[in-house]
Enzyme design. Structure first.
Site, PDB file in Angstrom:
ATOM      1  N   GLY A  18       0.989  -1.039   0.352  1.00 20.86           N
ATOM      2  CA  GLY A  18      -0.009  -0.355   0.191  1.00 20.86           C
ATOM      3  C   GLY A  18       0.678   1.364   0.175  1.00 20.86           C
ATOM      4  N   VAL A  23      -1.054   6.811   3.776  1.00 24.83           N
ATOM      5  CA  VAL A  23      -0.149   5.730   4.965  1.00 24.83           C
ATOM      6  C   VAL A  23       1.068   5.633   4.827  1.00 24.83           C
ATOM      7  CG1 VAL A  23       0.063   3.861   7.186  1.00 24.83           C
ATOM      8  CG2 VAL A  23      -2.486   5.537   6.761  1.00 24.83           C
ATOM      9  N   GLY A  24       0.551   4.686   3.464  1.00 24.77           N
ATOM     10  CA  GLY A  24       2.179   3.673   3.331  1.00 24.77           C
ATOM     11  C   GLY A  24       3.280   4.634   2.589  1.00 24.77           C
ATOM     12  N   SER A 115      -7.354  -0.658  12.683  1.00 30.43           N
ATOM     13  CA  SER A 115      -7.971   0.532  12.583  1.00 30.43           C
ATOM     14  C   SER A 115      -8.804   1.109  13.760  1.00 30.43           C
ATOM     15  CB  SER A 115      -8.792   1.072  12.008  1.00 30.43           C
ATOM     16  OG  SER A 115      -9.814   2.009  11.853  1.00 30.43           O
ATOM     17  N   SER A 116      -8.620   2.329  14.716  1.00 33.18           N
ATOM     18  CA  SER A 116      -9.894   2.276  15.747  1.00 33.18           C
ATOM     19  C   SER A 116     -11.206   2.164  15.962  1.00 33.18           C
ATOM     20  CB  SER A 116      -9.226   3.656  16.376  1.00 33.18           C
ATOM     21  OG  SER A 116     -10.144   4.725  15.233  1.00 33.18           O
ATOM     22  N   CYS A 117     -11.838   2.138  14.426  1.00 34.71           N
ATOM     23  CA  CYS A 117     -12.933   1.359  14.507  1.00 34.71           C
ATOM     24  C   CYS A 117     -13.198  -0.282  14.536  1.00 34.71           C
ATOM     25  CB  CYS A 117     -13.350   1.523  12.799  1.00 34.71           C
ATOM     26  SG  CYS A 117     -13.020   0.131  11.231  1.00 34.71           S
ATOM     27  N   TYR A 144     -15.835  -3.597   7.638  1.00 33.14           N
ATOM     28  CA  TYR A 144     -14.194  -3.228   7.899  1.00 33.14           C
ATOM     29  C   TYR A 144     -13.971  -3.323   9.031  1.00 33.14           C
ATOM     30  CZ  TYR A 144     -10.548  -0.418   7.375  1.00 33.14           C
ATOM     31  OH  TYR A 144      -9.072   0.787   7.249  1.00 33.14           O
ATOM     32  N   LYS A 148     -10.409  -6.049   9.341  1.00 36.34           N
ATOM     33  CA  LYS A 148      -9.546  -5.503  10.537  1.00 36.34           C
ATOM     34  C   LYS A 148      -9.091  -6.235  11.866  1.00 36.34           C
ATOM     35  CE  LYS A 148      -7.711  -2.008   8.091  1.00 36.34           C
ATOM     36  NZ  LYS A 148      -6.791  -2.495   7.348  1.00 36.34           N
ATOM     37  N   THR A 172      -5.756   5.762  15.095  1.00 28.35           N
ATOM     38  CA  THR A 172      -7.339   6.681  15.194  1.00 28.35           C
ATOM     39  C   THR A 172      -6.857   7.054  13.757  1.00 28.35           C
ATOM     40  OG1 THR A 172      -7.895   8.307  16.679  1.00 28.35           O
ATOM     41  CG2 THR A 172      -5.902   8.751  16.409  1.00 28.35           C
ATOM     42  N   ASN A 173      -7.824   8.121  13.943  1.00 28.84           N
ATOM     43  CA  ASN A 173      -8.271   9.166  12.156  1.00 28.84           C
ATOM     44  C   ASN A 173      -6.780   9.974  12.016  1.00 28.84           C
ATOM     45  OD1 ASN A 173     -11.885   8.499  12.677  1.00 28.84           O
ATOM     46  ND2 ASN A 173     -10.265   9.553  14.383  1.00 28.84           N
ATOM     47  N   VAL A 174      -6.648   9.632  10.611  1.00 29.12           N
ATOM     48  CA  VAL A 174      -5.270   9.501  10.159  1.00 29.12           C
ATOM     49  C   VAL A 174      -4.677  10.988   8.889  1.00 29.12           C
ATOM     50  CG1 VAL A 174      -3.369   9.505   9.436  1.00 29.12           C
ATOM     51  CG2 VAL A 174      -4.214   7.320  10.358  1.00 29.12           C
ATOM     52  N   HIS A 187     -12.685  10.684   4.411  1.00 29.63           N
ATOM     53  CA  HIS A 187     -13.300  10.764   6.128  1.00 29.63           C
ATOM     54  C   HIS A 187     -12.945  12.028   6.594  1.00 29.63           C
ATOM     55  CE1 HIS A 187     -10.570   6.829   5.745  1.00 29.63           C
ATOM     56  NE2 HIS A 187     -11.560   6.400   6.748  1.00 29.63           N
ATOM     57  N   ARG A 217     -13.636  12.845  18.044  1.00 32.15           N
ATOM     58  CA  ARG A 217     -13.216  12.657  17.183  1.00 32.15           C
ATOM     59  C   ARG A 217     -11.211  12.163  17.829  1.00 32.15           C
ATOM     60  NH1 ARG A 217     -16.479   9.905  17.550  1.00 32.15           N
ATOM     61  NH2 ARG A 217     -17.436   8.505  15.278  1.00 32.15           N
TER      62      ARG A 217
END
Length: 325
Positions: A18, A23-24, A115-117, A144, A148, A172-174, A187, A217
């Site tokens: 990725g 992120v990757g 993921s925090s979700c 999703y 994860k 967390t949210n990135v 997002h 958040r």
């Protein structure tokens, strides 16, 4: 937790799955800045990670010493709610294929980005890693989240059955440079940046935002996340996942105001309360991460301003429309 994990060999091959994503790409930048001399990246244009044979051929030919799994099908609340089958199936396939290929290639060190979700919709705040699998998930992204969660369990299973020194992290949210600003697949933070930016360009006096504005958040800049990942590969070796966050949150209403100020929007913010809010609050307990000696460096106001500049320079054309995402 292992008291003294061995630091990674900077000359060893590190494979980032990725690598073209938010992120990757940040992880690749971080690895190179830290002196890693053999960083290989793969993304969907190179290899279809939902194809088990293609994934196996790629990983075994590269023979990496370390794999960082930042590959995933991702999207905002609307996409997750509308396409649960795709989010479940694609992410399960990506993880299963990549883990099997890494094991076949003898990869002893792997970091899986969850993921925090994955945490229950209603859980004590801040959320400790022990909250995993203790309650019902948020309905809009449960498919999703299940995928994860399966990745976290898979990492634990490879550790237990084969002795692999693989670890999982729960960011967390990135947000940050390289984010997705698509009208329906982004997002919350990039969606707000796009919406307010377009309002300024068009001269609109009002921006409508989903929900009530009351959910809270937490947000981490992608460069801080990348730094935390490489730090944990050097300093953490345990089957328990690690939360990655900053330990502070804010309401979506406050976030919208922060973005509006950064963009220069001075009109009205209106809330569409017919739209879903999602989880009421999501703040991570980051005590396990902080105990390893890592600290975030980029504050939210600074990070949002930098991301707004990146968006204006890179994504939005001179006429205010998207050039690319």
């Amino acid at each position: 937790m292992s008291a003294h994990p061995l630091p990674l060999d900077r000359s060893a091959t590190v494979l980032v799955a990725g690598s073209s994503g938010l992120v990757g790409s940040a992880v690749v930048r971080r690895l190179r800045a830290q002196g890693f001399t053999s960083v290989a990246g793969i993304h969907s244009a190179d290899v279809d990670l939902t194809d088990d044979r293609a994934t196996l051929d790629c990983v075994t030919s590269l023979r990496p010493a370390v794999v960082i799994d930042a590959a995933a099908r991702v999207g905002g609340i609307a996409a997750n709610d509308a396409e649960p089958v795709e989010f479940l199936n694609d992410n399960l396939r990506i993880q299963t294929n990549l883990f099997a290929a890494a094991h076949a290639a003898g990869v002893d060190r792997l970091l899986f980005l969850g993921s925090s979700c994955i945490y229950p919709k209603h859980t004590p705040q801040p959320i400790p890693e022990s909250a995993l699998l203790t309650g019902a998930l948020e309905e809009t992204n449960d498919a999703y989240a299940i995928a994860k969660i399966a990745g976290v369990i898979a990492v634990r299973s490879y550790r237990r059955q084969y002795g692999r020194r693989w670890i999982s992290v729960m960011p967390t949210n990135v947000y940050g440079p390289g984010d997705t600003f698509h009208p329906t697949r982004s997002h919350v933070l990039p969606a707000l940046i796009r919406r307010f930016h377009e309002a300024v360009r068009s001269g609109a006096e009002e921006v409508v935002v989903w929900g009530t504005g009351t959910p809270r958040r937490e947000f981490i800049h992608v460069d801080d996340l990348a730094a935390a990942c490489t730090h944990l590969l050097d300093h953490y070796d345990d089957p328990s996942p690690v939360n990655i966050g900053v330990g502070e949150d804010l309401t979506i209403a406050d976030l919208a105001t922060l973005v509006a100020d950064a963009v220069g929007f001075t009109g009205r913010i209106t809330w569409d309360t017919s739209r879903p809010d999602g989880t009421p609050r999501k703040l991570l307990d980051v005590s396990r991460l902080l105990a390893t000696g890592w600290r975030p460096r980029i504050g939210l106001p600074e990070g949002v301003r930098a991301t707004v500049r990146w968006y204006a320079d890179t994504v939005a054309g001179s006429d205010g429309r998207r050039r690319a995402c």
